[in-house]
Design an enzyme around this catalytic site. Structure first.
Site, PDB file in Angstrom:
ATOM      1  N   ASP A 186      17.873   1.673 -15.905  1.00 16.18           N
ATOM      2  CA  ASP A 186      17.860   2.682 -14.844  1.00 16.18           C
ATOM      3  C   ASP A 186      19.307   3.098 -14.612  1.00 16.18           C
ATOM      4  O   ASP A 186      20.127   2.291 -14.158  1.00 16.18           O
ATOM      5  CB  ASP A 186      17.241   2.104 -13.572  1.00 16.18           C
ATOM      6  CG  ASP A 186      17.170   3.156 -12.475  1.00 16.18           C
ATOM      7  OD1 ASP A 186      18.063   4.036 -12.430  1.00 16.18           O
ATOM      8  OD2 ASP A 186      16.243   3.081 -11.651  1.00 16.18           O
TER       9      ASP A 186
ATOM     10  N   PHE B 238      17.209  -2.000  -6.773  1.00 14.09           N
ATOM     11  CA  PHE B 238      16.897  -0.900  -5.855  1.00 14.09           C
ATOM     12  C   PHE B 238      15.400  -0.989  -5.529  1.00 14.09           C
ATOM     13  O   PHE B 238      14.581  -1.150  -6.429  1.00 14.09           O
ATOM     14  CB  PHE B 238      17.232   0.418  -6.538  1.00 14.09           C
ATOM     15  CG  PHE B 238      17.201   1.597  -5.622  1.00 14.09           C
ATOM     16  CD1 PHE B 238      18.325   1.933  -4.883  1.00 14.09           C
ATOM     17  CD2 PHE B 238      16.058   2.375  -5.491  1.00 14.09           C
ATOM     18  CE1 PHE B 238      18.308   3.038  -4.036  1.00 14.09           C
ATOM     19  CE2 PHE B 238      16.035   3.469  -4.647  1.00 14.09           C
ATOM     20  CZ  PHE B 238      17.159   3.803  -3.915  1.00 14.09           C
TER      21      PHE B 238
ATOM     22  N   ARG C 296      29.514   1.056   1.427  1.00 12.13           N
ATOM     23  CA  ARG C 296      29.748   1.498   0.048  1.00 12.13           C
ATOM     24  C   ARG C 296      30.520   2.802   0.092  1.00 12.13           C
ATOM     25  O   ARG C 296      30.174   3.712   0.863  1.00 12.13           O
ATOM     26  CB  ARG C 296      28.413   1.726  -0.677  1.00 12.13           C
ATOM     27  CG  ARG C 296      27.555   0.485  -0.781  1.00 12.13           C
ATOM     28  CD  ARG C 296      26.284   0.749  -1.583  1.00 12.13           C
ATOM     29  NE  ARG C 296      25.480   1.803  -0.991  1.00 12.13           N
ATOM     30  CZ  ARG C 296      24.461   2.413  -1.606  1.00 12.13           C
ATOM     31  NH1 ARG C 296      24.146   2.076  -2.847  1.00 12.13           N
ATOM     32  NH2 ARG C 296      23.767   3.357  -1.003  1.00 12.13           N
TER      33      ARG C 296
ATOM     34  N   TYR D 122      20.923  13.747  -8.733  1.00 13.04           N
ATOM     35  CA  TYR D 122      21.477  14.228  -7.452  1.00 13.04           C
ATOM     36  C   TYR D 122      22.602  13.338  -6.958  1.00 13.04           C
ATOM     37  O   TYR D 122      23.242  13.659  -5.972  1.00 13.04           O
ATOM     38  CB  TYR D 122      20.377  14.329  -6.385  1.00 13.04           C
ATOM     39  CG  TYR D 122      19.491  13.105  -6.291  1.00 13.04           C
ATOM     40  CD1 TYR D 122      19.904  11.970  -5.622  1.00 13.04           C
ATOM     41  CD2 TYR D 122      18.243  13.095  -6.908  1.00 13.04           C
ATOM     42  CE1 TYR D 122      19.095  10.846  -5.562  1.00 13.04           C
ATOM     43  CE2 TYR D 122      17.420  11.980  -6.853  1.00 13.04           C
ATOM     44  CZ  TYR D 122      17.852  10.857  -6.171  1.00 13.04           C
ATOM     45  OH  TYR D 122      17.050   9.751  -6.129  1.00 13.04           O
ATOM     46  N   LYS D 123      22.856  12.200  -7.627  1.00  9.57           N
ATOM     47  CA  LYS D 123      23.945  11.321  -7.208  1.00  9.57           C
ATOM     48  C   LYS D 123      25.234  11.843  -7.858  1.00  9.57           C
ATOM     49  O   LYS D 123      25.739  12.877  -7.464  1.00  9.57           O
ATOM     50  CB  LYS D 123      23.610   9.878  -7.565  1.00  9.57           C
ATOM     51  CG  LYS D 123      22.432   9.353  -6.710  1.00  9.57           C
ATOM     52  CD  LYS D 123      21.922   7.989  -7.079  1.00  9.57           C
ATOM     53  CE  LYS D 123      20.805   7.584  -6.119  1.00  9.57           C
ATOM     54  NZ  LYS D 123      20.038   6.425  -6.575  1.00  9.57           N
TER      55      LYS D 123
HETATM   56  C1  LIG Z   1      18.686   6.392  -6.216  1.00  8.21           C
HETATM   57  C2  LIG Z   1      17.830   5.447  -6.973  1.00  8.21           C
HETATM   58  C3  LIG Z   1      16.447   5.667  -7.101  1.00  8.21           C
HETATM   59  C4  LIG Z   1      15.799   6.824  -6.421  1.00  8.21           C
HETATM   60  O1  LIG Z   1      14.576   7.143  -6.968  1.00  8.21           O
HETATM   61  P1  LIG Z   1      13.927   8.587  -6.835  1.00  8.21           P
HETATM   62  O2  LIG Z   1      12.694   8.442  -7.607  1.00  8.21           O
HETATM   63  O3  LIG Z   1      14.915   9.586  -7.371  1.00  8.21           O
HETATM   64  O4  LIG Z   1      13.687   8.856  -5.372  1.00  8.21           O
HETATM   65  C5  LIG Z   1      15.721   4.763  -7.871  1.00  8.21           C
HETATM   66  N1  LIG Z   1      16.310   3.709  -8.470  1.00  8.21           N
HETATM   67  C6  LIG Z   1      17.637   3.478  -8.359  1.00  8.21           C
HETATM   68  C7  LIG Z   1      18.261   2.304  -9.047  1.00  8.21           C
HETATM   69  C8  LIG Z   1      18.430   4.326  -7.603  1.00  8.21           C
HETATM   70  O5  LIG Z   1      19.728   4.091  -7.471  1.00  8.21           O
END
Ligand SMILES: *Cc1c(COP(=O)(O)O)cnc(C)c1O
Length: 430
Positions: free
Chosen positions: A222, A137, A404, A247-248
């Protein structure tokens, strides 16, 4: 052949499956976005979970206490704000397989990764590299590259990225092991997404944690796409640290408060932390002393006082997880696998009956996937995705040809998937 006569999941059958689903009633605990007067086919719980109906009352209760009590709410609110984060602890511990002392709701994901790396990425002249997955990501890659630069190293040479050489662009665990065999003594930290955000692949976290630690590497995961999605046993797996957003899959509201895990073996005062007053020994916090005495728990990584409004909503969602898991142990995971298997089945059938080319590249084995199914529609482009959106399917588009979709167990239904199948047949039948 008439494609409609060979459907994988006819509506009547989907409704029977919903009627037999012990978690089906949880759908009515959420607001489902509407399209043309009917429920959307909402398949982006991997990106932003839906709003629990209980969220507004939970939020309003804190606003009311603030209105009524002002600063006294820290102690006199119905749920006092001072220890407010503790209200999340037991649920987060349960969902991540942690001891309660090992988790805390705090901050935001990328910021938390930096705070955790302040403790767990402590490079030396001989051991300074970071191991991660290629195509991580983007926020994670930016964080890792900037940590390397921050310490005077060079991401071009010192960020070891494992290429996705498995089927469909997935990663092979043995490639991580080979890199550890080759570079292990130079690697300070391995940080990988526990569930890959793009492919939906679930990594063998226990196996890779143990393998890396044998080479003296600290291991962080993560769990943005794992928390609330797949079973986790962070304590038993001896993971050094982990972080997630909520939030996911955890439905805590856009940008809602995140969470961290730090294994109890790192809780001692000798672990260096970037400190703030909320990590200070609770009995001394208001003595306003100059010296920092960390709480001997993950709470000591907290810097600031808790974002109560965001946590109120997080708690409302965690209540649904707690209730569903108590009533139907293992039910969420079982339904998640059943929904995603049905989704893959209907995609396969659609390709067969319409002759359309599509490729599911999420691994098919249960232990290698969660709710998310990633699929390529080669050559169809964004207009195909837009046509799905116009018909009320909320999915997620990644250039050049990937969609997705994540049917999640607490609010998606087999009827959602049956309706998706109808729309795909309409769009793809030549
Ligand atoms: C959604 C996601 C993020 C988002 O980061 P925020 O700091 O919450 O904006 C970071 N890393 C991964 C792997 C994600 O899926």
């Amino acid at each position: 052949m008439d494609p409609l006569s060979t459907r994988y999941l006819p509506l009547a059958e989907a409704r029977l499956r919903d009627a037999a689903d012990p978690l089906f009633s949880y759908r009515s605990e959420f607001f489902i976005p509407q399209h043309a007067g009917v429920d959307c086919v909402y398949l982006t719980g991997n990106s932003l979970g839906l709003q629990p109906k209980a969220a507004s009352a939970a939020l309003q209760a804190e606003l009311d206490d603030w209105q009524r009590l002002g600063v006294e709410g820290h102690f006199a609110a119905k749920n006092p704000w001072m220890p407010y984060h503790e209200r999340m602890t037991s649920s987060l511990a349960r969902l991540t397989g942690a001891q309660p002392s090992e988790v805390v709701a705090m901050g935001s994901l990328t910021a938390n990764l930096h705070f955790l790396m302040a403790s767990f990425y402590r490079p030396t002249a001989s051991r300074y590299k970071i191991l991660t997955e290629a195509k991580a990501f983007p926020s994670d890659r930016y964080a890792l590259a900037s940590q390397l630069r921050w310490h005077g190293f060079n991401p071009d040479t010192d960020l070891v990225e494992i290429a996705p050489n498995g089927p469909g662009g997935t990663h092979r665990p043995e490639d991580f092991e080979a890199a550890l065999d080759e570079h292990g003594s130079e690697i300070a930290l391995m940080l990988v997404g526990g569930v890959n955000y793009f492919t939906g692949q679930v990594f063998p976290m226990e196996r890779l944690t143990a393998y890396a630690q044998e080479s003296g590497v600290l291991v962080g995961w993560d769990l943005a796409h794992a928390a609330g999605n797949v079973p986790l046993e962070l304590h038993a797996w001896k993971v050094d640290f982990a972080a997630w957003c909520s939030y996911k899959y955890l439905n805590s509201s856009p940008g809602g408060v995140a969470g961290i895990f730090v294994h109890e073996r790192h809780h001692g005062a000798e672990t260096l932390r970037l400190a703030g007053w909320w990590g200070q020994d609770k009995t001394r916090r208001f003595l306003m002393e100059p010296d920092f005495h960390p709480i001997p728990s993950a709470e000591s990584w907290q810097l600031s006082n808790a974002p109560v409004l965001s946590m109120a909503v997080h708690r409302a969602s965690l209540d649904l997880f707690d209730r569903a898991d108590a009533e139907h142990p293992g039910g969420r995971r079982a339904k998640s696998l059943a929904l995603s298997a049905a989704l893959m089945g209907l995609l396969d059938r659609t390709a067969e009956t319409t002759g359309a080319t599509l490729e599911v590249f999420t691994p098919r084995a249960d232990h290698e996937r969660g709710s998310q199914v990633s699929v390529r529609f080669p050559g169809r482009g964004k207009s195909f995705f837009d046509a799905l959106t116009e018909r009320g399917v909320v999915a997620d588009w990644r250039e050049p040809d990937c969609i997705r979709m994540a049917p999640v167990p607490l609010y998606n239904s087999f009827e959602d998937l049956s309706r998706l199948e109808s729309i795909l047949l309409e769009l793809l039948t030549p």
